[in-house]
Scaffold this active site. Structure first.
Site, PDB file in Angstrom:
ATOM      1  N   LYS A 173       0.848  -1.197   0.000  1.00 31.36           N
ATOM      2  CA  LYS A 173       0.000   0.000   0.000  1.00 31.36           C
ATOM      3  C   LYS A 173       0.884   1.248   0.000  1.00 31.36           C
ATOM      4  CE  LYS A 173      -3.758   2.106   2.697  1.00 31.36           C
ATOM      5  NZ  LYS A 173      -3.088   3.352   3.128  1.00 31.36           N
ATOM      6  N   HIS A 197      -2.080   8.149   0.830  1.00 31.65           N
ATOM      7  CA  HIS A 197      -2.369   8.049   2.268  1.00 31.65           C
ATOM      8  C   HIS A 197      -2.987   9.349   2.790  1.00 31.65           C
ATOM      9  CE1 HIS A 197      -1.232   5.302   5.751  1.00 31.65           C
ATOM     10  NE2 HIS A 197      -1.953   6.264   6.302  1.00 31.65           N
ATOM     11  N   ASP A 227      -6.953   4.139  -3.616  1.00 36.49           N
ATOM     12  CA  ASP A 227      -7.354   4.780  -2.370  1.00 36.49           C
ATOM     13  C   ASP A 227      -7.232   6.294  -2.559  1.00 36.49           C
ATOM     14  OD1 ASP A 227      -8.059   4.985   0.297  1.00 36.49           O
ATOM     15  OD2 ASP A 227      -6.036   4.675   1.042  1.00 36.49           O
ATOM     16  N   GLY A 229      -9.731   9.916  -1.766  1.00 33.00           N
ATOM     17  CA  GLY A 229     -10.699  10.781  -2.414  1.00 33.00           C
ATOM     18  C   GLY A 229     -11.910  10.100  -3.007  1.00 33.00           C
ATOM     19  N   ILE A 230     -12.042   8.790  -2.838  1.00 32.87           N
ATOM     20  CA  ILE A 230     -13.202   8.086  -3.389  1.00 32.87           C
ATOM     21  C   ILE A 230     -14.396   8.345  -2.473  1.00 32.87           C
ATOM     22  CG2 ILE A 230     -14.135   5.867  -4.146  1.00 32.87           C
ATOM     23  CD1 ILE A 230     -11.706   6.782  -5.771  1.00 32.87           C
ATOM     24  N   ARG A 251     -12.809   8.359   4.647  1.00 27.01           N
ATOM     25  CA  ARG A 251     -13.493   9.281   5.549  1.00 27.01           C
ATOM     26  C   ARG A 251     -14.972   9.459   5.246  1.00 27.01           C
ATOM     27  NH1 ARG A 251      -8.374   9.861   6.010  1.00 27.01           N
ATOM     28  NH2 ARG A 251      -7.387  10.894   7.789  1.00 27.01           N
TER      29      ARG A 251
END
Length: 299
Positions: A173, A197, A227, A229-230, A251
């Site tokens: 990641k 991140h 990963d 901003g989705i 978030r």
């Protein structure tokens, strides 16, 4: 436009702006009802929309048993659950909900911590295990320290040793370049997460901007996850169209978790999946593996 609160180099703002600059053409003739299901590491899921690798939800978001509740919601939505820092008891509680969990380990300087957590992931029945390499350094060029534990950078040989230490698929990641994507594949990784991140580095290239080059370099060799901003099913659609296997949502799920617990997480993932299905239906995309990248236009 009011730029009074604009922070130069804010990678999250840059990522959001890039996502919003990607437009979708429609293709109605011959389109069919879409299938959002996917298979990953021998398990079946109803959606390619997964949780991000959360941790410390009890401390940061004051949500007791937040990780287990998130896992319960992911299970209800037939989605993959990712997990970051946390002890074996917490990991076991997540997996006991029925959720399929991918455990991400920090790049600890103390390698005994890495091997111990790999063993814990295997013992608890995790779907996969991995490492977030982007936590190696702090912003001032020294090695990072996370909750008192020192980190350090890892080499291809280091990653190769961790990968050989487990029977589980190993995911790297924090990949945000063709360079790291190729190195991860060289080490034997069974997946990568294209991610900055949540803005760990200023002026980071948006994951979807670098994604096509990464897909060209290593696509087909291993699953590629996205990963950062989705927030909507449309964001997920854009990532899938550009070559992602699946996406992680961070978030935007947490408000639902804090307000409505596990059911809130499930509702949010299911709502995003319905929006994804809507985009697929309107673009002639029968399943998530058959989304034509040429439906994406840059504004």
């Amino acid at each position: 436009m009011d730029d009074s609160n604009r922070v130069p180099g804010d990678s999250n703002r840059i990522t959001r702006e890039y996502l919003d600059s990607l437009l979708i053409e429609t293709r109605y003739i011959g389109s069919v009802l879409p299938d959002t299901s996917m298979e990953l590491y021998g398990a079946a899921f109803g959606t390619p929309i997964m949780t991000a690798a959360f941790s410390h939800l009890d401390k940061i978001y004051h949500c007791p048993d937040g990780m287990a509740k998130t896992a319960q919601g992911a299970f209800g939505a037939k989605a993959v659950m990712w997990a970051g820092m946390g002890d074996e008891a917490e990991l076991r509680a997540m997996i006991e909900t029925g959720a399929k969990v991918i455990k991400i380990i920090k790049p600890y300087a103390d390698e005994s911590l890495i091997y111990r957590q790999i063993e814990e992931a295997e013992r608890c029945g995790a779907l996969a295990v991995g490492m977030d390499i982007d936590h190696s350094f702090s912003k001032n060029g020294t090695y990072d320290t996370v909750f008192g534990d020192p980190m350090e950078s890892k080499t291809v040989d280091d990653l190769r040793r961790y990968i050989r230490a487990t029977k589980l698929p190993f995911v790297v990641k924090g990949v945000l370049s063709v360079h790291d994507a190729k190195k991860s594949a060289e080490a034997g990784a069974k997946g990568i997460v294209v991610s900055h991140h949540h803005g760990i580095s200023d002026y980071a290239v948006p994951p979807l901007k670098v994604l096509p080059k990464i897909v060209e370099a290593v696509g087909g060799q291993l699953p590629i996850f996205v990963d950062c901003g989705i927030e909507r099913g449309f964001d997920a659609f854009k990532a899938l169209a550009l070559g992602a296997t699946a996406v992680c949502v961070g978030r935007t799920i947490l408000d639902n978790l804090v307000r409505d617990g596990a059911q809130g997480v499930q509702n949010r993932i299911e709502g995003m999946t319905r929006e994804l299905a809507g985009a697929m239906a309107r673009t002639g995309s029968p399943d998530i593996r058959q989304i034509d990248p040429s439906v994406i236009w840059e504004y």
